[in-house]
Design a protein around this motif. Sequence first.
Motif, PDB file in Angstrom:
ATOM      1  N   ALA A 637       0.909  -1.248  -0.140  1.00 44.94           N
ATOM      2  CA  ALA A 637       0.080  -0.069   0.050  1.00 44.94           C
ATOM      3  C   ALA A 637       0.722   1.373   0.050  1.00 44.94           C
ATOM      4  O   ALA A 637       0.937   1.964   0.896  1.00 44.94           O
ATOM      5  CB  ALA A 637      -1.068   0.022   1.149  1.00 44.94           C
ATOM      6  N   PRO A 638       1.633   1.611  -1.079  1.00 45.32           N
ATOM      7  CA  PRO A 638       2.511   2.910  -1.211  1.00 45.32           C
ATOM      8  C   PRO A 638       1.596   3.801  -1.303  1.00 45.32           C
ATOM      9  O   PRO A 638       0.304   3.983  -1.577  1.00 45.32           O
ATOM     10  CB  PRO A 638       3.311   2.443  -2.429  1.00 45.32           C
ATOM     11  CG  PRO A 638       2.280   1.718  -3.283  1.00 45.32           C
ATOM     12  CD  PRO A 638       1.524   0.877  -2.472  1.00 45.32           C
ATOM     13  N   HIS A 639       2.360   5.196  -1.229  1.00 46.88           N
ATOM     14  CA  HIS A 639       1.490   6.543  -1.303  1.00 46.88           C
ATOM     15  C   HIS A 639       2.045   7.214  -2.759  1.00 46.88           C
ATOM     16  O   HIS A 639       3.060   7.771  -2.406  1.00 46.88           O
ATOM     17  CB  HIS A 639       1.701   7.302  -0.300  1.00 46.88           C
ATOM     18  CG  HIS A 639       0.907   6.557   1.121  1.00 46.88           C
ATOM     19  ND1 HIS A 639       0.915   7.199   2.444  1.00 46.88           N
ATOM     20  CD2 HIS A 639       0.218   5.624   1.099  1.00 46.88           C
ATOM     21  CE1 HIS A 639       0.523   6.459   3.113  1.00 46.88           C
ATOM     22  NE2 HIS A 639       0.051   5.619   2.674  1.00 46.88           N
ATOM     23  N   PRO A 640       1.709   6.904  -3.763  1.00 43.67           N
ATOM     24  CA  PRO A 640       2.076   7.520  -5.068  1.00 43.67           C
ATOM     25  C   PRO A 640       1.543   9.240  -5.204  1.00 43.67           C
ATOM     26  O   PRO A 640       0.770   9.323  -5.658  1.00 43.67           O
ATOM     27  CB  PRO A 640       1.565   6.618  -5.983  1.00 43.67           C
ATOM     28  CG  PRO A 640       0.185   6.297  -5.601  1.00 43.67           C
ATOM     29  CD  PRO A 640       0.347   6.183  -4.063  1.00 43.67           C
ATOM     30  N   TYR A 641       2.642  10.027  -4.630  1.00 43.19           N
ATOM     31  CA  TYR A 641       2.330  11.515  -4.548  1.00 43.19           C
ATOM     32  C   TYR A 641       3.163  12.052  -5.840  1.00 43.19           C
ATOM     33  O   TYR A 641       3.457  13.510  -5.545  1.00 43.19           O
ATOM     34  CB  TYR A 641       2.631  12.000  -3.133  1.00 43.19           C
ATOM     35  CG  TYR A 641       1.679  11.689  -2.250  1.00 43.19           C
ATOM     36  CD1 TYR A 641       0.305  12.612  -2.298  1.00 43.19           C
ATOM     37  CD2 TYR A 641       1.889  11.289  -1.148  1.00 43.19           C
ATOM     38  CE1 TYR A 641      -0.604  12.500  -1.287  1.00 43.19           C
ATOM     39  CE2 TYR A 641       0.928  11.037   0.011  1.00 43.19           C
ATOM     40  CZ  TYR A 641      -0.479  11.850  -0.205  1.00 43.19           C
ATOM     41  OH  TYR A 641      -1.272  11.664   0.706  1.00 43.19           O
ATOM     42  N   SER A 642       3.440  11.248  -6.691  1.00 41.06           N
ATOM     43  CA  SER A 642       4.174  11.944  -7.845  1.00 41.06           C
ATOM     44  C   SER A 642       3.291  13.000  -8.604  1.00 41.06           C
ATOM     45  O   SER A 642       2.180  12.893  -8.675  1.00 41.06           O
ATOM     46  CB  SER A 642       4.555  10.613  -8.810  1.00 41.06           C
ATOM     47  OG  SER A 642       5.448   9.838  -8.415  1.00 41.06           O
ATOM     48  N   GLU A 643       4.155  13.951  -8.880  1.00 42.89           N
ATOM     49  CA  GLU A 643       3.497  14.996  -9.783  1.00 42.89           C
ATOM     50  C   GLU A 643       2.616  16.113  -8.512  1.00 42.89           C
ATOM     51  O   GLU A 643       1.878  16.858  -9.051  1.00 42.89           O
ATOM     52  CB  GLU A 643       2.586  14.790 -10.667  1.00 42.89           C
ATOM     53  CG  GLU A 643       3.753  14.091 -11.836  1.00 42.89           C
ATOM     54  CD  GLU A 643       2.794  14.039 -13.095  1.00 42.89           C
ATOM     55  OE1 GLU A 643       2.222  14.887 -13.859  1.00 42.89           O
ATOM     56  OE2 GLU A 643       3.038  12.899 -13.754  1.00 42.89           O
ATOM     57  N   SER A 644       2.571  15.759  -7.261  1.00 37.41           N
ATOM     58  CA  SER A 644       1.956  16.400  -6.420  1.00 37.41           C
ATOM     59  C   SER A 644       2.873  16.952  -5.228  1.00 37.41           C
ATOM     60  O   SER A 644       3.192  18.154  -5.594  1.00 37.41           O
ATOM     61  CB  SER A 644       0.906  15.620  -5.552  1.00 37.41           C
ATOM     62  OG  SER A 644       0.277  15.846  -4.561  1.00 37.41           O
ATOM     63  N   ILE A 645       3.229  16.381  -4.222  1.00 37.87           N
ATOM     64  CA  ILE A 645       4.005  17.051  -2.994  1.00 37.87           C
ATOM     65  C   ILE A 645       5.312  16.319  -2.954  1.00 37.87           C
ATOM     66  O   ILE A 645       6.015  16.400  -1.865  1.00 37.87           O
ATOM     67  CB  ILE A 645       3.085  16.829  -1.631  1.00 37.87           C
ATOM     68  CG1 ILE A 645       2.719  15.526  -1.396  1.00 37.87           C
ATOM     69  CG2 ILE A 645       1.989  17.718  -1.797  1.00 37.87           C
ATOM     70  CD1 ILE A 645       2.169  15.295  -0.052  1.00 37.87           C
ATOM     71  N   SER A 646       5.376  15.672  -3.852  1.00 40.32           N
ATOM     72  CA  SER A 646       6.752  14.774  -3.793  1.00 40.32           C
ATOM     73  C   SER A 646       8.140  15.691  -3.708  1.00 40.32           C
ATOM     74  O   SER A 646       7.856  16.864  -4.146  1.00 40.32           O
ATOM     75  CB  SER A 646       7.344  13.553  -4.950  1.00 40.32           C
ATOM     76  OG  SER A 646       6.997  14.577  -6.176  1.00 40.32           O
ATOM     77  N   MET A 647       9.177  15.541  -3.244  1.00 42.77           N
ATOM     78  CA  MET A 647      10.419  16.503  -3.113  1.00 42.77           C
ATOM     79  C   MET A 647      10.805  16.949  -4.324  1.00 42.77           C
ATOM     80  O   MET A 647      11.483  18.161  -4.453  1.00 42.77           O
ATOM     81  CB  MET A 647      11.299  15.836  -2.280  1.00 42.77           C
ATOM     82  CG  MET A 647      10.900  15.772  -0.827  1.00 42.77           C
ATOM     83  SD  MET A 647      12.157  14.580   0.232  1.00 42.77           S
ATOM     84  CE  MET A 647      13.532  15.708   0.201  1.00 42.77           C
ATOM     85  N   ASP A 648      10.958  16.016  -5.508  1.00 43.30           N
ATOM     86  CA  ASP A 648      11.533  16.477  -6.800  1.00 43.30           C
ATOM     87  C   ASP A 648      10.881  17.647  -7.428  1.00 43.30           C
ATOM     88  O   ASP A 648      11.489  18.574  -8.045  1.00 43.30           O
ATOM     89  CB  ASP A 648      11.363  15.331  -7.753  1.00 43.30           C
ATOM     90  CG  ASP A 648       9.944  14.780  -7.912  1.00 43.30           C
ATOM     91  OD1 ASP A 648       9.222  15.160  -7.272  1.00 43.30           O
ATOM     92  OD2 ASP A 648      10.072  13.943  -8.682  1.00 43.30           O
ATOM     93  N   GLN A 649       9.484  18.001  -6.855  1.00 48.38           N
ATOM     94  CA  GLN A 649       8.824  18.919  -7.439  1.00 48.38           C
ATOM     95  C   GLN A 649       9.329  20.455  -7.017  1.00 48.38           C
ATOM     96  O   GLN A 649       9.473  21.407  -7.881  1.00 48.38           O
ATOM     97  CB  GLN A 649       7.409  18.949  -7.004  1.00 48.38           C
ATOM     98  CG  GLN A 649       6.615  17.850  -7.262  1.00 48.38           C
ATOM     99  CD  GLN A 649       6.348  17.678  -8.730  1.00 48.38           C
ATOM    100  OE1 GLN A 649       5.919  18.475  -9.642  1.00 48.38           O
ATOM    101  NE2 GLN A 649       7.006  16.419  -9.577  1.00 48.38           N
TER     102      GLN A 649
END
Length: 835
Positions: A637-649
């Motif tokens: 059950a991961p939390h895919p926050y890509s393109e949202s609040i991920s640090m790379d943004q």
Amino acid sequence: MADQTTMSPPRSRMRRRDLRATAASAVVVLVLVAVLAVVDPTGLLAPVGGHGMPVVRFGAAYQWAPLLVGLPVLLGGSMLPVLVVARAGSSARWLFVVTWVAVVGAVALAAAATAVATALPLVGAHLSLVATVRFAVASSGFAGLKGLVAGPLVALAAALAHGRAEPRRDGTTSSRRAVAAMLAVVALTAIGSATWRGGAVGYAFAGPLLAPTSAASALGTLTGMVLFLAMFGVVVRAALLRLPDEAALAVWFAALVAGVGLGLLTALVAALTGHLDDAGPDSWWIATTLIAVATGIGYGVGVGLLAAPVTALCLRWPGRLPAGRAWPVVATAVVLLVVPLVVPTAVRGPAPVVPVAASGGMERLHLLPAQDPGGLPVIGDVTGRRVLLRGVNMNQLVDYYLRDPAVPATQPPTDDDFARMASMGFNVVRLGMSWSRLEPTRGQLDEAYLGQVEAAVASAKKHGLYTVLDMHEDAWGNALARPDEHCDGGTSPTTGWDGAPGWATITDGALHCQFMARDLAPAVATAYSNFYVDRDGIQAELVRTWAWVAEAFADEPAVAGYDLFNEPGIGATPPVSNGLLLGRYYAAAITAIRDAEVEGDGYAHLAFFEPSVLWSGLGFDVTPPPGFTSDAQLVFAPHPYSESISMDQSFGLNIASIERNLTMSAEAAKSYGAALWLGEWGWFGDPTADGAKVQRLVSAQNRLGVGGAFWVWRQGCGSPETGDDATSSGNLVSTDCASGELSPPPAGFAEPLSRAYPQVFPGWVDSLTSSGASLQLTATVDDPDVSCEFDIWVPGDARPGVSTSGVTGARTMQVDGGWHVTGCAEERYTVTVEA
């Protein structure tokens, strides 16, 4: 012989050069360790110590192991090769190269040794010694990446101290025996190897894989072995020409170089073949390069440690044993060394279960086996049908830190909350609970708070929603808040979030200052590590709390399962803390839950487990090793926050796109024999602009046939996620901070979240597409004992048009917010719904 003596410099001068170069390398290593300990604001990057981390203590092995185990290994692994190479009369250039590689290996070895020392006291029912050693060596390459960066500084110092080039001493030792010994090791380690695909970072290699592991294709395995051995052969031959009397060092050196080379080739293949259809643009090559090279280093360390002593024995034995007797002895030694470390841990998926007749109410959930070998198990019910759990997170029972006691962080859940969720087509709620409320005083469990959880479950059940009970925590707990802490170096005081009670918060005097993110603080890392090593029995207390909760819901079908730990922190010794030791906690919690379910005359609910918080922040991370538990009801059950609040943004990057994150999540789930469910996703900004991202994520869910829970239903203005000057709080149901009034979900989020989807249906999906109130589902039923009934949610007020094939008794029923399309499907069937 006389000529060689004439050409060689005086022994005293050589020895001075040897010692000078060796001392220079040691000094630079120590300086680098000290500098990193001072300047690293997180306290996590330094091999020993770290800014704000507590000085060495003896409360747990992880605190003294870096200094008493890791540092000596780091120094010895760096200095010994320098001494040997310098004493052999090698050139400064050759010394530079060997020293650089030696530092890479030394850092990796130090990390592996520290990891083993840290985990050794925890070896027992939930953690084996073999799994510990295997994980420590395989993951050591991530530390070795630091050596790739720092190595040139150490190498330059050694080369300068050594001085001008010395006459090279050519050797005559053959490299064939070294290659033969390495071939034996590589062939054996290919059997069930968890270093590449199937390991703790195996999800990154979803495409073609050129690696010496049986998890790759036959061609990929053979190609990987040939490439590694070819690079090893070239390097070991060059090394033995210069170091004919140091076979073990030559093999170690060559194994590391070949490991790095194979990692780079793997990264190149991944970058060239890594395009995903219908995916947003990303820079996933950054992640695959780091992961592939780190994996290559770890592989080189593992096979190098095994092959080096074997090769040294092979080169010494010919003069003492007849040639025909040497190789059987060597082969036996290799097998005895390698087999215990490469035999794979059994990873079994769910077993088939004979379907039962429908009860007429909410059915118990369990996992259904994957359709094909190596496929993805799915969530289903006891009637044999698949169940897509799609819904929302609720944090209204979470015990958040309050920066202003007059402004609440949450609002109590109401029956209307669950009714409105159902009107959006949701059939699940992920309900956050707080350990600090469940066990506010050590050893005393709060029945009143558990009653609030039970009431929320009952209310959700009344409206047809399953509940995933989530042991929620963020940045360990609210006791870590230090708003008055003096912080410098670009850091800020820890704000305090939610999770653990104050009595379980052990920081040993670590600095309460965070860097960039709430989890990157020495105090947070120390608190997690003390939990992972079960300092003072605090982990055992949470395990006991889980058993208490599980017994209360042992026979409740409306509880889908238990999410064991929300976004676990990385601890002070990643990746052993957030990989190996996190898996140990999960195994202990699952065991306690199963015992409690038996005690409560219940059944085995789903066990949801997560990777660390880094997955939420980066889109990838080391995960608990496959096989950490033998339980067969696992849901990744991961939390895919890509393109949202991920640090790379924040750096203007997009390392992993939404689609990439879900694809990698599915690969990780397969390695565990687990189903996939997205425990949290969302938290996008402007609904008008970011609604398209929600559309993309739901479409990716359809392609994979999985569910998930959007973050978050509603929250108060005192939540840590809400700024001091915010006028509203939340991103689905928004709360006005002045009046307390609630705003309905914005169309940009509500429309894709409420789109048509099959909530429960028989068979395996051949295709599933939907948009708004339109849907097309094609599936195949291969078991006649499975219940034939399906239920499809369709939003909107207008009666949908329905056409079917292979379906009998199709009908529509209007409910609040939309429609339920039901019927009986057999064999291959199609349901088409049009708005």
